[in-house]
Write a protein that holds these residues in place. Structure first.
Motif, PDB file in Angstrom:
ATOM      1  N   ARG A  49       6.615  -3.405  -1.274  1.00 25.56           N
ATOM      2  CA  ARG A  49       6.183  -3.507  -0.446  1.00 25.56           C
ATOM      3  C   ARG A  49       4.568  -3.329  -1.384  1.00 25.56           C
ATOM      4  O   ARG A  49       4.687  -2.964  -3.365  1.00 25.56           O
ATOM      5  CB  ARG A  49       6.166  -2.123  -0.015  1.00 25.56           C
ATOM      6  CG  ARG A  49       6.974  -1.375   1.371  1.00 25.56           C
ATOM      7  CD  ARG A  49       7.160  -0.984   2.192  1.00 25.56           C
ATOM      8  NE  ARG A  49       8.032  -1.484   3.195  1.00 25.56           N
ATOM      9  CZ  ARG A  49       9.059  -0.373   3.309  1.00 25.56           C
ATOM     10  NH1 ARG A  49       8.952   1.483   2.509  1.00 25.56           N
ATOM     11  NH2 ARG A  49      10.038   0.055   4.330  1.00 25.56           N
ATOM     12  N   GLN A  50       3.540  -2.800  -0.949  1.00 25.09           N
ATOM     13  CA  GLN A  50       2.712  -3.012  -1.938  1.00 25.09           C
ATOM     14  C   GLN A  50       2.199  -2.391  -3.615  1.00 25.09           C
ATOM     15  O   GLN A  50       2.714  -0.725  -1.953  1.00 25.09           O
ATOM     16  CB  GLN A  50       1.344  -3.584  -1.466  1.00 25.09           C
ATOM     17  CG  GLN A  50       0.920  -4.940  -0.757  1.00 25.09           C
ATOM     18  CD  GLN A  50      -0.106  -4.989  -0.224  1.00 25.09           C
ATOM     19  OE1 GLN A  50      -1.141  -4.388  -0.426  1.00 25.09           O
ATOM     20  NE2 GLN A  50      -0.312  -5.669   1.018  1.00 25.09           N
ATOM     21  N   ASN A  51       1.951  -2.080  -4.322  1.00 25.95           N
ATOM     22  CA  ASN A  51       1.673  -0.404  -5.015  1.00 25.95           C
ATOM     23  C   ASN A  51       3.310  -0.224  -5.170  1.00 25.95           C
ATOM     24  O   ASN A  51       3.424   1.723  -4.987  1.00 25.95           O
ATOM     25  CB  ASN A  51       0.998   0.216  -4.505  1.00 25.95           C
ATOM     26  CG  ASN A  51      -0.329   0.163  -3.808  1.00 25.95           C
ATOM     27  OD1 ASN A  51      -0.703  -0.811  -5.530  1.00 25.95           O
ATOM     28  ND2 ASN A  51      -1.173  -0.192  -3.510  1.00 25.95           N
ATOM     29  N   SER A  52       4.785  -0.527  -5.157  1.00 32.16           N
ATOM     30  CA  SER A  52       6.245  -0.150  -5.409  1.00 32.16           C
ATOM     31  C   SER A  52       6.132  -0.675  -6.286  1.00 32.16           C
ATOM     32  O   SER A  52       5.520  -1.572  -7.553  1.00 32.16           O
ATOM     33  CB  SER A  52       6.777  -0.584  -4.642  1.00 32.16           C
ATOM     34  OG  SER A  52       6.583  -1.583  -3.902  1.00 32.16           O
ATOM     35  N   GLN A  53       7.128  -0.744  -6.640  1.00 33.49           N
ATOM     36  CA  GLN A  53       8.014  -1.184  -8.499  1.00 33.49           C
ATOM     37  C   GLN A  53       9.501  -1.318  -8.261  1.00 33.49           C
ATOM     38  O   GLN A  53       9.805  -0.529  -6.982  1.00 33.49           O
ATOM     39  CB  GLN A  53       7.912  -0.332  -9.709  1.00 33.49           C
ATOM     40  CG  GLN A  53       8.519   0.614  -9.602  1.00 33.49           C
ATOM     41  CD  GLN A  53       8.245   1.503 -10.977  1.00 33.49           C
ATOM     42  OE1 GLN A  53       7.061   0.774 -11.561  1.00 33.49           O
ATOM     43  NE2 GLN A  53       9.507   2.215 -11.124  1.00 33.49           N
ATOM     44  N   VAL A  72       6.965  -4.616 -11.166  1.00 37.02           N
ATOM     45  CA  VAL A  72       6.166  -3.605 -10.273  1.00 37.02           C
ATOM     46  C   VAL A  72       4.965  -4.573  -9.138  1.00 37.02           C
ATOM     47  O   VAL A  72       4.376  -5.814  -9.848  1.00 37.02           O
ATOM     48  CB  VAL A  72       4.619  -3.895 -11.625  1.00 37.02           C
ATOM     49  CG1 VAL A  72       4.081  -2.142 -10.764  1.00 37.02           C
ATOM     50  CG2 VAL A  72       5.672  -2.851 -12.722  1.00 37.02           C
ATOM     51  N   ALA A  73       3.970  -3.864  -8.316  1.00 38.92           N
ATOM     52  CA  ALA A  73       3.616  -4.884  -6.935  1.00 38.92           C
ATOM     53  C   ALA A  73       2.142  -3.861  -7.206  1.00 38.92           C
ATOM     54  O   ALA A  73       3.015  -2.937  -6.797  1.00 38.92           O
ATOM     55  CB  ALA A  73       4.561  -5.181  -5.799  1.00 38.92           C
ATOM     56  N   GLU A  74       1.303  -4.462  -7.420  1.00 34.56           N
ATOM     57  CA  GLU A  74       0.053  -3.765  -7.534  1.00 34.56           C
ATOM     58  C   GLU A  74      -0.903  -4.357  -6.865  1.00 34.56           C
ATOM     59  O   GLU A  74      -0.961  -5.579  -6.777  1.00 34.56           O
ATOM     60  CB  GLU A  74       0.014  -3.587  -8.436  1.00 34.56           C
ATOM     61  CG  GLU A  74       0.319  -2.605  -9.707  1.00 34.56           C
ATOM     62  CD  GLU A  74      -0.535  -2.834 -11.227  1.00 34.56           C
ATOM     63  OE1 GLU A  74      -0.400  -1.642 -11.901  1.00 34.56           O
ATOM     64  OE2 GLU A  74      -0.795  -3.931 -11.772  1.00 34.56           O
ATOM     65  N   SER A  75      -1.590  -3.326  -6.317  1.00 35.77           N
ATOM     66  CA  SER A  75      -3.069  -4.157  -4.941  1.00 35.77           C
ATOM     67  C   SER A  75      -4.075  -3.551  -5.689  1.00 35.77           C
ATOM     68  O   SER A  75      -4.333  -2.890  -5.935  1.00 35.77           O
ATOM     69  CB  SER A  75      -3.168  -3.258  -3.210  1.00 35.77           C
ATOM     70  OG  SER A  75      -4.124  -3.720  -3.250  1.00 35.77           O
ATOM     71  N   LEU A  76      -4.845  -5.058  -6.381  1.00 41.96           N
ATOM     72  CA  LEU A  76      -5.895  -4.592  -6.980  1.00 41.96           C
ATOM     73  C   LEU A  76      -7.199  -4.736  -6.000  1.00 41.96           C
ATOM     74  O   LEU A  76      -8.371  -4.891  -6.711  1.00 41.96           O
ATOM     75  CB  LEU A  76      -5.883  -6.045  -8.096  1.00 41.96           C
ATOM     76  CG  LEU A  76      -4.046  -5.896  -8.491  1.00 41.96           C
ATOM     77  CD1 LEU A  76      -4.948  -7.280  -9.576  1.00 41.96           C
ATOM     78  CD2 LEU A  76      -4.600  -5.129  -9.635  1.00 41.96           C
ATOM     79  N   ASP A  77      -7.388  -4.078  -5.323  1.00 41.82           N
ATOM     80  CA  ASP A  77      -8.698  -4.425  -4.394  1.00 41.82           C
ATOM     81  C   ASP A  77      -8.898  -2.704  -3.890  1.00 41.82           C
ATOM     82  O   ASP A  77      -8.713  -1.984  -4.622  1.00 41.82           O
ATOM     83  CB  ASP A  77      -8.589  -5.002  -2.827  1.00 41.82           C
ATOM     84  CG  ASP A  77      -7.288  -5.024  -1.787  1.00 41.82           C
ATOM     85  OD1 ASP A  77      -6.050  -4.795  -2.674  1.00 41.82           O
ATOM     86  OD2 ASP A  77      -7.461  -3.936  -1.080  1.00 41.82           O
TER      87      ASP A  77
END
Length: 77
Positions: A49-53, A72-77
């Motif tokens: 999911r967004q912002n998880s790892q 790592v999944a990061e949302s950058l907005d």
């Protein structure tokens, strides 16, 4: 030969294998970790999911972590 164990964490699932692999040394443990991670990276990343790892570890005979690879999944907005 020493035993090495896998630990995988992916979203809701987290667990350490009860079945160790006999490998010659730490270098062989690293090589196998990178190989297995390459094989399952798609499966791990599809479940993020967004912002998880997600992560995989190789552990020694006492199940102490030796190596860790993280996705790592990061949302950058």
């Amino acid at each position: 030969m020493p035993l090495y164990f896998f630990r995988i964490e992916n979203g809701l699932y987290s667990g350490t294998s009860d079945h160790g692999a006999e490998l010659a040394d730490r270098n062989a443990a690293w090589t196998e970790l990178t190989s297995v991670c390459g094989d399952v990276a798609g499966s791990i990343s599809r479940k993020l999911r967004q912002n998880s790892q997600g992560e995989m570890e190789r552990r020694d005979e006492s199940k102490k972590p030796l190596f860790r690879i993280r996705i790592v999944a990061e949302s950058l907005d």
